[in-house]
Design an enzyme around this catalytic site. Structure first.
Site: not given
Ligand code: TPP
Ligand code: MG
Lengths: 359, 328
Positions: B61, B130
């Site tokens: 972000e 959220h």
């Molecule tokens: C700081 C932040 N930005 C955005 C999100 C929203 N979000 C939740 S899970 C996710 C994807 C994360 O992907 P990854 O790190 O590859 O983990 P995975 O879900 O594939 O296990 C996002 C964008 C968040 N939880 N925290």
């Protein structure tokens, strides 16, 4: 940084291939240890299936499944000793359960009762982190404090491929390396961050290769190969334990299900791609090998399955018990001693109930 | 020309129309490309305008907001999405130290015409992080325009205005209303930034609200009417700049005011409103201005959120306490 270390960060370490045969040049894994791991894989898979079913039945609000990643989940928890710490994300329920936390407590968060359902301090498992990569710095802090106190604690810090793009990931790696903190950064590269593919996160040769820039070893390992994961994570934990500092481990795996039940993965990936990875299932590989060396047979398999079913029945029952939430708790934990304002607000809420009851 | 659409669709239309009208408008963030955003607000934009106009970024972000600031310095009008309220916090440094201050720092030579869209607030049974109402952080930071639409028409009109604004705008989208269907009249919409709307006239007291609290205030006014009390409702639309004129005119008319907001009340936007109304309307007030807000606690887990959120009963209780006896 030796050239060996650079190679390790780009090549993928493997012990068993997809058919369950010993990979070229790999040492034979300890069969009994692997059998114990297989039992945990069966349990982990069952837990993923159960949670999925509970979501469909409306018993859980949401579940980010680790289906297909169970070898990562099991191996990272199994690599730890009792005094070590685990820093999981929302996707790591199976790792937490493998560590010994009651799955009922793990999943109760997703029932909406409270933000963390288990005793984080007693289990030495941090609350499941949602703000991506932020927990990695806490992991470094726990590890550094342990070092300063002369404890031999090692911290396993989990994150996904997407989270490696956050600034906190970089800061945590750098801090850990500079302070030689006993942390294992374990990145489950499941190829997606919700809809965004790995290619949009990084064009580095591998995620493990990022370790080179921080001055710590980086290892890339087949994330669906429990035997390889156990070796790599075991070595990394041992390295931290003897004071040699952090390690970055990248697991090459795949998120077989959608991001959560609320996500529609057909919008951004093909069924062929999913099928291909489903064919590299972490369970079948281990069972094929163990059957080949004569350690696993139908009876043992049936016993594991029965055990897992029993666990699932118990978890389903445990989650079926609805305890009415106590609204007073909203004010109880915000400060060690509630402020005057919180005491007043709690009383005001209580007064609303009293009025309702009097009606 | 009215059409029925959801708030998500109204915002999508605003993005489309702005992108069509001005080539320098670009949209980016997490999952806003092929997926169309987790709330489908950017649905179809990559497909229709191409990868260069609407794209996914690496997951960071601070990176998103910082890069948007640079693009704004170089003649573009970025509209970035933070996936949820609490996930905007990694960008806080960029927002507060740079986005908000660049125009002032450079004596107006480098302004940052950019929009940070944030799905915000609760009421959806969301898990932790959220459901934050984060408006006070932004409203407290000089240099940021902070908009909070409450209905689908405003969601369209105010976003168009935000994109055209020379100043950076934090655009707060009440996520619990994303999928509420309403008739929207895009042509008739008021796109003036800094103007509140009187959404219900009333003689007895004025409810002041913004974003997700406006429909609740309106429902409370409805209910009060059945009990013979005539409540007006002001929808701020714009938190910064603040429309003192419209708010005070209403309060001077009724002599009583209740501010409704979902965020914790301590050091909040609701507090600012109550203070302003008290200062400007003191001699017209029949009773102290009351606030109905969330408690001063972290946003609760899903099963507990209804205890926290202002509802019509709490609003009407507050109205009851506006010293009506003295008026008799
Ligand atoms: C700081 C932040 N930005 C955005 C999100 C929203 N979000 C939740 S899970 C996710 C994807 C994360 O992907 P990854 O790190 O590859 O983990 P995975 O879900 O594939 O296990 C996002 C964008 C968040 N939880 N925290
Ligand atoms: Mg991922």
């Amino acid at each position: 940084m030796s050239s060996d270390q650079r190679d390790a960060a780009s090549a993928t370490m493997r012990v068993l291939d997809e058919a369950g045969d010993l990979a070229d040049g790999a040492d034979r894994p300890d069969a009994d240890g692997l059998l114990a791991g297989y039992r945990q894989l069966v349990h982990g898979r069952r837990l993923n299936e159960l949670a999925g079913a509970l979501v469909r039945q409306g018993r859980l609000a949401v579940y980010p499944s680790s289906r297909g990643q169970e070898a990562c989940q099991v191996a990272c928890a199994a690599a730890l000793s009792e005094g070590d710490w685990l820093f999981p994300t929302y996707r790591d329920a199976v790792a937490i359960a493998t560590r010994g936390v009651d799955p009922v407590e793990v999943l109760s968060m997703l029932k909406g009762d409270w933000h963390c359902g288990y005793d984080a301090a007693r289990h030495r498992v941090a609350p499941q982190a949602t703000p991506l990569a932020t927990q990695l710095l806490h992991a470094v802090g726990v590890a550094h404090a342990a070092r300063l106190k002369g404890e031999d604690t090692v911290v396993m810090a989990l994150c996904g491929d997407g989270a490696t793009s956050e600034g906190d990931f970089h800061e945590a790696c750098n801090f850990a390396a500079v302070f030689a903190a006993p942390v294992v950064f374990f990145v489950q590269n499941n190829k997606y961050a919700i809809s965004v593919p790995l290619a949009r996160q990084s064009v580095a040769p591998s995620l493990a290769s990022k370790a080179v820039g921080y001055g710590m070893p980086g290892v890339r390992v087949d994330g669906n190969d429990l035997a390889a994961l156990s070796t790599v994570l075991g070595d990394a934990v041992e390295r931290g334990r003897r004071g040699a500092g952090p390690t970055l481990v990248e697991a090459d795996t795949y998120r077989v299900e959608a991001h959560t039940n609320a996500d529609d993965a057909t919008r951004y990936r093909t069924a062929d791609e999913v099928d291909e990875w489903a064919g590299r299932d972490p369970l079948t590989r281990v069972s094929a090998y163990l059957r080949g060396v004569g350690v696993l047979d139908d009876d043992i398999e049936a016993e594991f399955t029965t055990d897992a079913d029993r666990m699932a029945a118990r978890v389903r029952e445990g989650l079926g018990v609805d305890v009415a939430p106590d609204p007073g708790e909203l004010f109880a934990h915000v400060y060690a001693t509630p402020t005057q304002q919180l005491v007043q607000q709690r009383a005001a809420l209580q007064a609303e109930f009293d009025v309702e009851e009097a009606r | 020309m009215t059409a029925k659409m959801t708030m998500a669709q109204a915002i999508n239309s605003a993005l489309r129309d702005a992108m069509t009208a001005d080539e320098s408008v670009v949209v980016f963030g997490e999952d806003v490309g092929p997926l169309g955003g987790v709330f489908r607000v950017t649905e179809g934009l990559t497909h229709d305008f191409g990868e260069d106009r609407c794209f996914d970024t690496p997951l960071a972000e601070s990176g998103i907001v910082g890069m948007a600031a640079g693009m704004a310095m170089n003649g573009m009008r970025p509209v970035v999405e933070m996936q949820f309220d609490a996930f905007a916090y990694p960008a806080f440094e960029q927002v507060v130290s740079h986005v908000a201050k660049f125009g002032n720092r450079t004596r107006g030579r480098l302004r940052l015409p950019m929009v940070i869209r944030i799905p915000y607030a609760g009421g959806i049974g969301g898990v932790e992080h959220h459901c934050d109402s984060s408006e006070a952080y932004y409203a407290h930071t000089a240099g940021l325009t902070v908009l909070a639409p409450a209905n689908n028409t405003d969601a369209y009109a105010l976003l168009r205005a935000a994109i055209e604004s020379p100043d950076p705008v934090v655009y707060l989208e009440p996520k619990r209303h994303y999928f509420s269907n309403e008739a929207v009249d895009l042509a008739a919409a008021d796109s003036t930034i800094g103007r509140a709307a009187v959404v219900r006239n009333g003689r007895d007291a004025t409810l002041i609200a913004y974003g997700p609290s406006v429909p609740i205030a309106l429902a409370a006014a409805e209910e009060a009417a059945t009990e013979g009390r005539d409540l007006g409702v002001v929808d701020l639309r714009s938190i910064v700049p603040f429309d003192d004129d419209t708010v005070c005119e209403q309060v001077k008319h009724t002599g009583r005011a209740v501010v409704v907001a979902e965020a914790p009340g301590f050091a909040s936007v609701a507090s600012e409103i109550a203070a302003r109304v008290t200062e400007h309307c003191f001699h017209y007030l029949e009773a102290p201005v009351r606030r109905v807000t969330g408690f001063d606690i972290p946003y609760p887990a899903p099963k507990l959120e209804h205890f926290h959120l202002p509802d019509t009963a709490r609003i009407l209780d507050a109205v009851d306490e506006l010293q009506w006896e003295d008026a008799l």
